[in-house]
Design a protein around this motif. Structure first.
Motif, mmCIF file in Angstrom:
data_model
loop_
_atom_site.group_PDB
_atom_site.id
_atom_site.type_symbol
_atom_site.label_atom_id
_atom_site.label_comp_id
_atom_site.label_asym_id
_atom_site.label_seq_id
_atom_site.Cartn_x
_atom_site.Cartn_y
_atom_site.Cartn_z
ATOM 1 N N GLY A 92 -8.935 -24.136 2.921
ATOM 2 C CA GLY A 92 -9.067 -24.382 1.500
ATOM 3 C C GLY A 92 -10.441 -24.141 0.926
ATOM 4 O O GLY A 92 -10.593 -24.009 -0.292
ATOM 5 N N ARG A 93 -11.461 -24.063 1.788
ATOM 6 C CA ARG A 93 -12.815 -23.925 1.270
ATOM 7 C C ARG A 93 -13.265 -22.483 1.140
ATOM 8 O O ARG A 93 -14.177 -22.180 0.367
ATOM 9 C CB ARG A 93 -13.828 -24.689 2.154
ATOM 10 N N PHE A 94 -12.681 -21.589 1.938
ATOM 11 C CA PHE A 94 -13.111 -20.197 1.923
ATOM 12 C C PHE A 94 -11.929 -19.240 1.888
ATOM 13 O O PHE A 94 -10.840 -19.559 2.376
ATOM 14 C CB PHE A 94 -13.953 -19.861 3.162
ATOM 15 N N GLY A 95 -12.166 -18.080 1.291
ATOM 16 C CA GLY A 95 -11.341 -16.895 1.459
ATOM 17 C C GLY A 95 -12.301 -15.762 1.792
ATOM 18 O O GLY A 95 -13.500 -15.981 1.944
ATOM 19 N N PHE A 96 -11.784 -14.520 1.886
ATOM 20 C CA PHE A 96 -12.721 -13.423 2.126
ATOM 21 C C PHE A 96 -12.193 -12.097 1.621
ATOM 22 O O PHE A 96 -10.985 -11.863 1.563
ATOM 23 C CB PHE A 96 -13.105 -13.328 3.603
ATOM 24 N N PHE A 97 -13.143 -11.265 1.215
ATOM 25 C CA PHE A 97 -12.887 -9.871 0.886
ATOM 26 C C PHE A 97 -13.171 -9.036 2.130
ATOM 27 O O PHE A 97 -14.252 -9.130 2.719
ATOM 28 C CB PHE A 97 -13.801 -9.398 -0.247
ATOM 29 N N ALA A 98 -12.227 -8.209 2.505
ATOM 30 C CA ALA A 98 -12.375 -7.399 3.708
ATOM 31 C C ALA A 98 -13.397 -6.294 3.497
ATOM 32 O O ALA A 98 -13.413 -5.617 2.469
ATOM 33 C CB ALA A 98 -11.032 -6.800 4.107
ATOM 34 N N THR A 99 -14.227 -6.101 4.502
ATOM 35 C CA THR A 99 -15.187 -5.003 4.525
ATOM 36 C C THR A 99 -14.491 -3.745 5.038
ATOM 37 O O THR A 99 -13.811 -3.784 6.062
ATOM 38 C CB THR A 99 -16.365 -5.359 5.443
ATOM 39 N N LEU A 100 -14.659 -2.631 4.331
ATOM 40 C CA LEU A 100 -14.037 -1.367 4.713
ATOM 41 C C LEU A 100 -15.125 -0.359 5.106
ATOM 42 O O LEU A 100 -16.300 -0.700 5.188
ATOM 43 C CB LEU A 100 -13.146 -0.844 3.590
ATOM 44 N N THR A 101 -14.707 0.885 5.350
ATOM 45 C CA THR A 101 -15.589 1.849 6.019
ATOM 46 C C THR A 101 -15.922 3.079 5.189
ATOM 47 O O THR A 101 -16.305 4.100 5.753
ATOM 48 C CB THR A 101 -14.941 2.312 7.339
ATOM 49 N N LEU A 102 -15.787 3.005 3.870
ATOM 50 C CA LEU A 102 -16.111 4.187 3.065
ATOM 51 C C LEU A 102 -17.524 4.669 3.377
ATOM 52 O O LEU A 102 -18.411 3.850 3.625
ATOM 53 C CB LEU A 102 -15.984 3.858 1.580
ATOM 54 N N PRO A 103 -17.702 6.004 3.422
ATOM 55 C CA PRO A 103 -16.829 7.092 2.949
ATOM 56 C C PRO A 103 -15.760 7.551 3.937
ATOM 57 O O PRO A 103 -15.103 8.567 3.683
ATOM 58 C CB PRO A 103 -17.826 8.217 2.679
ATOM 59 N N ASP A 104 -15.579 6.841 5.045
ATOM 60 C CA ASP A 104 -14.521 7.139 6.006
ATOM 61 C C ASP A 104 -13.212 6.559 5.458
ATOM 62 O O ASP A 104 -12.892 5.387 5.662
ATOM 63 C CB ASP A 104 -14.881 6.517 7.358
ATOM 64 N N VAL A 105 -12.444 7.394 4.748
ATOM 65 C CA VAL A 105 -11.242 6.909 4.062
ATOM 66 C C VAL A 105 -10.152 6.531 5.066
ATOM 67 O O VAL A 105 -9.474 5.507 4.897
ATOM 68 C CB VAL A 105 -10.729 7.966 3.061
ATOM 69 N N ASP A 106 -9.966 7.324 6.113
ATOM 70 C CA ASP A 106 -8.947 6.988 7.111
ATOM 71 C C ASP A 106 -9.263 5.649 7.765
ATOM 72 O O ASP A 106 -8.368 4.813 7.977
ATOM 73 C CB ASP A 106 -8.856 8.083 8.175
#
Length: 309
Positions: A92-106
């Motif tokens: 209940g205290r945290f959520g998160f935004f996922a880190t991605l790998t751009l410019p590696d789109v795949d």
């Protein structure tokens, strides 16, 4: 604030120890700032003082792609699993935004699927630009199509401009605001807000210069140069109040933005505790209707993040 935890903070960062060590090995700073020390206990202490019920965690600039696809994919997976563990340990205290790998789109597509489907991420964080490739670029569209299909929340965080900083002016001071503005204009003029209507895109720091300069830039955000169309496109973004709740910045944001698309942001720990609390107090002191205050503190973001309801 301390006795009334209510806010949903969509601009709160995390710095996993292994990630901090990796950045240090590469000699990387974050927009001219040293990489801060992070702990869940430190985050909860800030949240108690600032009246924050839930913080949505994200990795800040420079993200995880420093030039090598394989290294970026490995680090993205590590920081996302770290974030998911923090969420599990503090219900209940945290959520998160996922880190991605751009410019590696795949790689970004694969990591988005893992983070959203397996780890339970609340959305994704994307940097405004990666080595000069800005959001809005055609090369990124396969990722945006997939995120739109998922009706995802996309938190847009500024990066360093693809140009040398002015000596003595660190990038976080002014370049970050321009970088956010550049990305917002590029996304709007390329039609992303029309083609991906189910995305919820949050612009950091009150949208950079967008509220202040909307009339100036609106025409280039429209396919036919129509002022009203450009304004309407720009108002589809969401905005956070991180470092943007002063008596100078907040009136511009409130005058421009859809009031249902503004949420609270602390920018901790890149903004130290006292700096974060300074802007939280400015927001508390700003005169506005009670219903608007409740919406900015919590209500608007409850609609975006079901786990917070």
């Amino acid at each position: 604030m301390a006795n009334n935890r209510r806010r949903i903070d969509t601009h709160q960062h995390m710095v996993p120890p292994d990630y901090a060590a990796w950045l240090d090995r590469h000699g990387v700073l974050a927009g001219g700032l040293p990489i801060p020390t992070w702990s869940a206990e430190g985050a909860l202490d800030l949240m108690e003082s600032a009246g924050i019920a839930t913080g949505i965690l994200s990795v800040s600039t420079p993200g995880v792609h420093l030039g090598d696809h394989a290294e970026a994919r490995s680090m993205a997976r590590a920081v996302n699993e770290f974030a998911a563990d923090v969420v599990r340990r503090h219900p209940g205290r945290f959520g998160f935004f996922a880190t991605l790998t751009l410019p590696d789109v795949d790689g970004a597509l694969a990591e988005a699927a893992h983070a959203l489907d397996v780890l339970g991420a609340d959305g994704v964080v994307l940097l405004t630009n990666v080595r000069g490739t800005y959001l809005g670029d055609a090369s990124i569209e396969p990722l945006m199509e997939e995120l739109d299909r998922r009706k995802a929340v996309v938190f847009v965080h500024p990066s360093e401009l693809p140009a040398p900083p002015v000596p003595g002016i660190p990038p976080f001071a002014a370049d970050f605001l321009l970088d956010t503005t550049r990305a917002a204009i590029n996304m709007a003029r390329r039609g992303w807000l029309d083609r991906y209507p189910d995305l919820k895109i949050i612009l950091s720091h009150g949208g950079g210069f967008i509220p202040y300069a909307a009339e100036r830039v609106a025409r280039i955000c429209s396919p036919d140069g129509d002022q009203a169309t450009g304004i309407e496109r720009l108002r589809r973004f969401y905005f956070d109040t991180a470092l943007s709740s002063s008596a100078y910045a907040l009136p511009s944001l409130l005058a421009f933005a859809d009031p249902g698309r503004i949420g609270f942001g602390s920018d901790w720990p890149y903004a130290p505790k006292e700096r974060s609390l300074h802007f939280a107090r400015l927001l508390d002191a700003f005169e506005m209707p009670d219903a608007m205050r409740a919406a900015i503190d919590r209500g608007n973001m409850e609609r975006l993040f079901p786990r917070c309801r």
